[in-house]
Design an enzyme around this catalytic site. Sequence first.
Site, mmCIF file in Angstrom:
data_model
loop_
_atom_site.group_PDB
_atom_site.id
_atom_site.type_symbol
_atom_site.label_atom_id
_atom_site.label_comp_id
_atom_site.label_asym_id
_atom_site.label_seq_id
_atom_site.Cartn_x
_atom_site.Cartn_y
_atom_site.Cartn_z
ATOM 1 N N LYS A 1 0.832 -1.188 0.000
ATOM 2 C CA LYS A 1 0.000 0.000 0.000
ATOM 3 C C LYS A 1 0.878 1.253 0.000
ATOM 4 C CE LYS A 1 -1.119 2.477 3.674
ATOM 5 N NZ LYS A 1 -0.390 2.906 4.872
ATOM 6 N N HIS B 1 -2.658 -4.189 5.344
ATOM 7 C CA HIS B 1 -2.340 -5.177 6.389
ATOM 8 C C HIS B 1 -3.360 -5.188 7.529
ATOM 9 C CE1 HIS B 1 -0.403 -1.795 8.520
ATOM 10 N NE2 HIS B 1 -0.481 -2.528 9.596
ATOM 11 N N LYS C 1 -5.064 -8.659 10.087
ATOM 12 C CA LYS C 1 -4.963 -8.782 11.548
ATOM 13 C C LYS C 1 -5.917 -9.864 12.053
ATOM 14 C CE LYS C 1 -3.534 -4.010 12.273
ATOM 15 N NZ LYS C 1 -2.457 -3.992 13.248
ATOM 16 N N GLU D 1 -2.647 6.624 17.878
ATOM 17 C CA GLU D 1 -1.256 6.154 17.981
ATOM 18 C C GLU D 1 -0.483 7.169 18.800
ATOM 19 O OE1 GLU D 1 -0.104 3.729 14.149
ATOM 20 O OE2 GLU D 1 -0.601 5.758 13.573
ATOM 21 N N ASP E 1 -2.867 8.088 4.544
ATOM 22 C CA ASP E 1 -2.098 6.987 5.128
ATOM 23 C C ASP E 1 -3.010 5.980 5.825
ATOM 24 O OD1 ASP E 1 0.255 5.641 6.024
ATOM 25 O OD2 ASP E 1 0.130 6.667 7.955
ATOM 26 N N HIS F 1 -6.758 1.844 5.670
ATOM 27 C CA HIS F 1 -7.070 0.897 6.750
ATOM 28 C C HIS F 1 -8.469 1.109 7.355
ATOM 29 C CE1 HIS F 1 -2.928 -0.006 6.328
ATOM 30 N NE2 HIS F 1 -2.446 0.948 7.104
ATOM 31 N N LYS G 1 -1.405 10.717 15.053
ATOM 32 C CA LYS G 1 -0.086 10.482 15.659
ATOM 33 C C LYS G 1 0.038 11.345 16.912
ATOM 34 C CE LYS G 1 1.093 8.090 11.994
ATOM 35 N NZ LYS G 1 0.840 6.670 11.985
ATOM 36 N N LYS H 1 -2.190 4.299 22.475
ATOM 37 C CA LYS H 1 -2.061 3.496 21.259
ATOM 38 C C LYS H 1 -3.065 2.361 21.364
ATOM 39 C CE LYS H 1 1.300 0.683 18.697
ATOM 40 N NZ LYS H 1 0.679 0.961 17.412
#
Length: 473
Positions: free
Chosen positions: A153, A183, A187, A221, A240, A245, A331, A336
Amino acid sequence: MPDDGTTNDLTPTVFVLYGATGDLARRMVLPAFFELAQHGLLPDDWRLIGSGRGERSDEEFVEHVRGSLEEFGPDPDQGPWEEFCGRLRFAGGGFTADDPGELVDAVADARKELGEDAQLVHYLSLPPKAFTDYTHALGAHGLAEGARVVYEKPFGDSPEAFRELDAVVHSVLDEEQVFRIDHFLGKEGTQDLHVARFANTLFEHIWSREHVAQVQIDVPEDLDVADRADFYDATGATLDMLVTHLFQVAAEVAMEPPVSFSADDILSARESVLKHFRPLAPEDVVLGQFEGYRELDGVPDDSQTDTFVAARLFIDSGRWRGVPFLLRTGKRLSDKQQRVSLVLHRPKGPVHDVPPNGNVISLSLAGAGSLDVDIMAKRPGPDLAMAPARVSLDLSKVPGGRPLAPYVSLIHDVLVGDRSLFTTSEGLAQTWRALQPVLDHRPEVHSYAPGSWGPVAANALAGEHGWLLGKTE
Ligand code: BG6
């Protein structure tokens, strides 16, 4: 033999890893490949050919692979290293449509060793801007026929880039040959979304607007982006994480029951719901940038890049009409976590004082994942009083198995030809369609304090339920 005692009937495979000496290969792909070897999940016979621009001997490449395992794990000495390293090859000299370097010969040699019916997998562990040229080169050198091709990606980082890349890919490959990685779909927790839901009447019956007041997909995160500020500044949280995702996980939650649990049916159920994503209204999106971001090396002083995004998405299917899907990530936040939560409506029966978030089904996607159900229970003691309580299942404790990291699981799926956890061209076109209004009318970027929950403006999106994981006061 796989470590769960099943047999492994995988076809012998030539696995070509482009960008083999690059960062992603070192951190993710090579360790994942070795982990497959540790679990006995590789074919009985295989070759991994690293492709790169420089010149290296096979022995030097073996040293490189060992170094990456020593740095990022798994420990090569805790696995079949001797057998593994004997199957590594390197083909230098780069790979372009005009000049294949050493690769065509290396593939031919590997095929001679494995037999002509060995399958060919190309893994493009490359920066996205290189995908087009490498795809052309695969076609030019006859390496595309019958092969599987894995794209990292992002598969295009704008609607235009996506369309251009998609056209090139389809000029060389059939869609069935293409494995686009996201990804988050690999998971363990994400996969449990469809298992928990469809294997338990307890959940499937309440999986709709009748019972669900809102869905939250929250991936705060606490990490910085200092070590990849250049890449990050050109990308930002929306590209991103959100259009990739978070949208894919939203599709996992929102899908209609697949016809069966076959790979094709799961893929088609998840990808079809993307067409019901209502284009995001810019006023339903809050962007943020953490204070201090512009001081990072590689970030311009006037950068407007979003390091935070929160969005209220609606999915106009019969099942979900009117239910907000609240998506959030950023971020340098306070925590997290990776959590998908379905907040249920308050019960209509005789109990009136159930709090708005008293009944929640949630899954953590982090690590091996967990399934948690927040319920109201009787508070122990003499009175008929209630208290919130949680029932949790640590998914790594489900008997008989061993959790796989997403890259390990996805590479295994490529080897067996299972596309259920990969994205499709049509599905990605729909994700860009849903994001388009935000690209056309980009919301202002609010600043937020590092260690907070992002801009205060994001609180309002969540309505009376609030963000379950936390909010900026
Ligand atoms: C990546 C993003 O795709 O996913 C990163 O580029 C993000 O910004 C990461 O941190 C999260 O992945 P993981 O492995 O922590 O689930």
